[in-house]
Scaffold this active site. Structure first.
Site, PDB file in Angstrom:
ATOM      1  N   LYS A 128       5.598 -17.945  11.813  1.00  0.00           N
ATOM      2  CA  LYS A 128       5.609 -17.848  10.353  1.00  0.00           C
ATOM      3  C   LYS A 128       6.021 -16.436   9.945  1.00  0.00           C
ATOM      4  CE  LYS A 128       2.558 -18.869   6.384  1.00  0.00           C
ATOM      5  NZ  LYS A 128       1.203 -19.343   6.012  1.00  0.00           N
ATOM      6  N   SER A 203       0.816 -23.068   2.974  1.00  0.00           N
ATOM      7  CA  SER A 203       2.023 -22.257   2.888  1.00  0.00           C
ATOM      8  C   SER A 203       2.839 -22.238   4.168  1.00  0.00           C
ATOM      9  CB  SER A 203       1.627 -20.817   2.534  1.00  0.00           C
ATOM     10  OG  SER A 203       0.821 -20.245   3.552  1.00  0.00           O
ATOM     11  N   SER A 227      -3.664 -23.500   4.892  1.00  0.00           N
ATOM     12  CA  SER A 227      -2.214 -23.388   5.011  1.00  0.00           C
ATOM     13  C   SER A 227      -1.656 -23.798   6.365  1.00  0.00           C
ATOM     14  CB  SER A 227      -1.766 -21.952   4.704  1.00  0.00           C
ATOM     15  OG  SER A 227      -1.982 -21.659   3.345  1.00  0.00           O
TER      16      SER A 227
END
Length: 551
Positions: A128, A203, A227
Site C-alpha cells: 500500500k 482504504s 481498511s
C-alpha cells in the site's frame, strides 16, 4: 509515477503456458499439509510433502522453486503479464517496480548455486502506498507527496525483502487512508475485480484488488478502522488485522497513531498468516510495538485429514447480535448466519452475544481518528514534508501548500479533528470519545472471556457502485460500523469470504469477520483455515480472470 505497463494483445500468454499459473482451486478438504514451520533451507532440501498446501500461494511458490519445477523468473513474468492485462481495467497500482524480473533472476542464480533461500523467496508482494519504500515513490495517494521517495523502507517492507520477497509495486488507496472506497485517491479510482463498475472498498482497495485479480501473491495494507477487512470482504480475499503492537508501524505514514496497524491480504488464510508471521515482532524504531514473543503461526495450519469430523469441537463462538440489526443487507445477514451454521457443523458452540456499546464505536472512532489526524498531518506544511507552493509569506505558504496538496476528505477530517480538540469542546468530544473507547474495550473483554472468538459481517453490504456514496460522507462512514470497534479495542480480526449475494455477472462476495482476544491471531488463523478448507461449492475467483485461472 503511475504505472505505464501496457496490456498484452491477447490472453495467449496464459493459455500456452498453463504451468506458469499457480491455480486457486475450489474450497475442499485438504489431503495433506505439513504442520511444521517453513524455515530457511537450502535448495538441496526436499519439501516435506510432494503436494504443499494447495491454497497457499507462498508455499506453492517455495515448492516450485525447491523442486525446480519453475523458476522465479517464470513466476514473476507470469504475474507481471496478468498485471499488464488487468491493470487498465482495475487501476490497482500507482507504481510498478521495474526491477521485479532482475530480482527474480538474482534468485534463480542463488538457486543454481544451491544457496540458502528465505521463506518468502520469489513471493511477489504489493505494498500500500502509505507504507514507505526506499526504491519506489510513496505518496499516500495524495498530491502533497506526489513524487516523494523515502530514504528508507518501512520495517515490514524490510523484513519481507530480507526473507526473499519481491515488492512488485505500490497500490492505490484513499488519500492518507481516509476513506472506504479508494475513490478518495488523488490519482485514480480503483475498480473491483468482481464487477469493475463497483468499488473495491477502502482504504486499502488497491491492495485487495491486486490480490483478488492475482496481480500479486500477497499484499500489505493498513487498517485504522477496517481498511484491510472491508476491502477483503468486497474483493473476496482474506484480510488479517493484527493486534495493535504486533507489527511495527515504523514507515507507515501516520493517520491515527493509536489505531493504525499494518495488515495482510492473501488468497488464503495460510498466505495471510505466513505473511503476518514474517513481518511481526518488536522493533526498537517503534515504541508502540510489543515485546511479546511471536508464536509460530504456521503451526496452526494442520492437515484436515488428521482431524476428526468435528475439528472445532468445544470452541465457543459468539455471534454479535448488534451486527445483524436493521441496516444490514439481508443477503449479508443470510451469508453470515450460514457461516455460523457451518461452524456448528465443525463442532463449535455458537450463540448470539450482545455488545450494547457496539453502536457507540462509530462516532467515537471518527472523533478520535480525526483528532489524531489533525495532529499527524500538520507535518505536511510545504516546509518539512511534501510539495511546496511558493509564496512570499510563511503563513501563505502553509495555507496554499495544504489547500492544493490535500483532497476534500482529508481537509474534512482535519477540520473535524481540530474542532474536537479546540478549547471549550475537548471535554465534550475527545475526552468523551476516549471514555467510550474504554467502555468498548471492557465490553469486548467480557465477551471474549466467555467466548473463544466473536463473529460478525465485515461490512453491512457487498461492494456498491462507484460514485454511489462519494458525495455522501455520512453514508460512507456508516459502512465502517462493523470494523471500527475492533481498532478501538486494539484486537486482532480475520476476514475471509463466506458466501455470495446477488450482483455483477457472477455474484458479489461476502466476508465473515472473526475477532479474537489480544495477541491471539493463532486461534483466528486455525479456525479460519479449517473453515476455509471445508466450505464447499465456493470458488472465490473473480470473473475478470476466471477463464485464465480455472481453464
Amino acid at each position: 509515477m503511475l504505472s505505464t505497463l501496457q496490456p498484452p494483445r491477447s490472453l495467449s500468454h496464459f493459455r500456452t503456458n498453463p504451468t506458469l499459473l499457480l491455480r486457486y482451486t475450489s474450497l475442499k478438504p485438504l489431503s495433506s499439509l505439513s504442520s511444521q514451520p517453513v524455515i530457511h533451507s537450502t535448495i538441496t532440501d526436499q519439501p516435506q510433502s510432494p503436494n504443499p498446501l494447495p491454497h497457499s500461494q507462498i508455499l506453492s511458490t517455495r515448492h516450485s522453486l525447491l523442486s525446480r519445477h519453475l523458476t522465479a523468473t517464470q513466476l514473476a513474468d507470469s504475474f507481471l503479464a496478468r498485471l499488464r492485462l488487468t491493470e487498465p481495467h482495475l487501476r490497482s497500482f500507482l507504481h510498478v517496480s521495474d526491477s521485479v524480473l532482475a530480482q527474480a533472476r538474482e534468485l534463480d542464480e542463488k538457486i543454481q548455486r544451491n544457496e540458502e533461500l528465505g521463506p518468502l523467496a520469489g513471493v511477489l508482494v504489493a505494498v500500500k502506498d502509505n507504507i514507505c519504500t526506499a526504491e519506489m515513490p510513496s505518496t499516500a495517494g495524495s498530491r502533497v507527496l506526489e513524487g516523494y521517495t523515502p530514504p528508507y523502507d518501512a520495517t515490514a517492507v524490510r523484513k519481507i525483502k530480507e526473507l526473499g520477497g519481491i515488492v512488485v509495486g505500490k497500490t492505490n488507496l484513499d488519500e492518507f487512508g481516509m476513506g472506504s472506497t479508494t475513490e478518495g485517491s488523488a490519482f485514480q479510482v480503483t475498480a473491483n475485480p468482481w464487477d469493475v463498475s463497483r468499488v473495491p472498498g477502502g482504504s486499502s482497495g488497491g491492495s485487495a484488488a491486486a490480490v483478488s485479480a492475482r496481480q500479486c501473491m500477497v499484499s500489505l495494507g493498513s487498517d485504522t478502522g477496517g481498511s484491510v477487512r472491508q476491502p477483503a470482504s468486497f474483493c473476496g480475499v482474506v484480510g488479517l488485522k493484527p493486534t495493535y503492537g504486533r507489527v511495527s508501524r515504523f514507515g507507515l505514514m501516520a493517520y491515527a497513531s493509536s489505531l493504525d496497524v499494518i495488515g495482510c491480504f492473501g488468497m488464503s488464510v495460510a498466505d495471510a498468516g505466513i505473511l503476518l508471521y514474517a513481518i511481526s515482532g518488536h522493533d526498537r524504531l517503534d515504541a508502540s510495538s510489543s515485546k511479546r514473543e511471536v508464536p509460530n503461526l504456521e503451526a496452526e495450519f494442520v492437515s484436515i485429514s488428521s482431524l476428526d469430523s468435528k475439528p472445532l469441537k468445544g470452541l465457543r463462538i459468539g455471534l454479535i447480535r448488534e451486527t445483524l440489526d436493521d441496516g444490514v443487507d439481508t443477503g449479508v445477514t443470510s451469508a453470515v448466519r450460514n457461516a455460523a451454521l457451518h461452524l456448528e457443523e465443525l463442532g463449535c458452540f455458537v450463540n448470539e452475544v450482545s455488545l450494547p456499546s457496539f453502536s457507540l464505536g462509530l462516532p467515537a472512532y471518527y472523533i478520535l481518528a480525526s483528532s489524531e489526524s489533525s495532529s499527524n498531518l500538520s507535518r505536511y506544511d510545504g516546509v518539512r514534508y511534501g510539495n511546496q507552493v511558493p509564496a512570499d509569506e510563511l503563513n501563505s505558504q502553509y495555507k496554499d501548500s495544504r489547500a492544493k496538496g490535500f483532497g476534500s476528505e482529508v481537509k474534512r477530517r482535519i477540520l473535524t479533528g481540530t474542532y474536537a480538540l479546540s478549547a471549550g469542546y475537548y471535554d465534550a468530544n475527545y475526552k468523551r470519545a476516549q471514555q467510550v473507547r474504554t467502555i468498548i474495550r471492557k465490553s469486548f473483554k467480557a465477551a471474549l472471556d466467555e467466548h473463544d472468538i466473536l463473529i460478525s459481517p465485515a461490512a453491512p453490504s457487498a461492494a456498491y457502485k462507484i460514485g454511489e456514496k462519494k458525495n455522501d460522507p455520512l453514508a460512507m462512514y456508516a459502512g465502517d460500523i462493523m470494523t471500527v470497534n475492533v481498532n478501538l479495542a486494539g484486537l486482532p480480526a480475520l476476514v475471509l469470504p463466506c458466501g455470495f449475494v446477488e450482483g455483477g455477472s457472477a455474484g458479489l462476495p461476502v466476508g465473515l469477520q472473526m475477532i479474537g482476544a489480544a495477541f491471539d491471531e493463532g486461534k483466528l488463523l486455525k479456525v479460519g483455515h479449517i473453515f476455509e478448507q471445508t466450505l464447499q461449492n465456493c470458488n472465490f475467483v473473480p470473473p475478470l480472470i476466471a477463464d485464465e485461472v480455472t481453464s
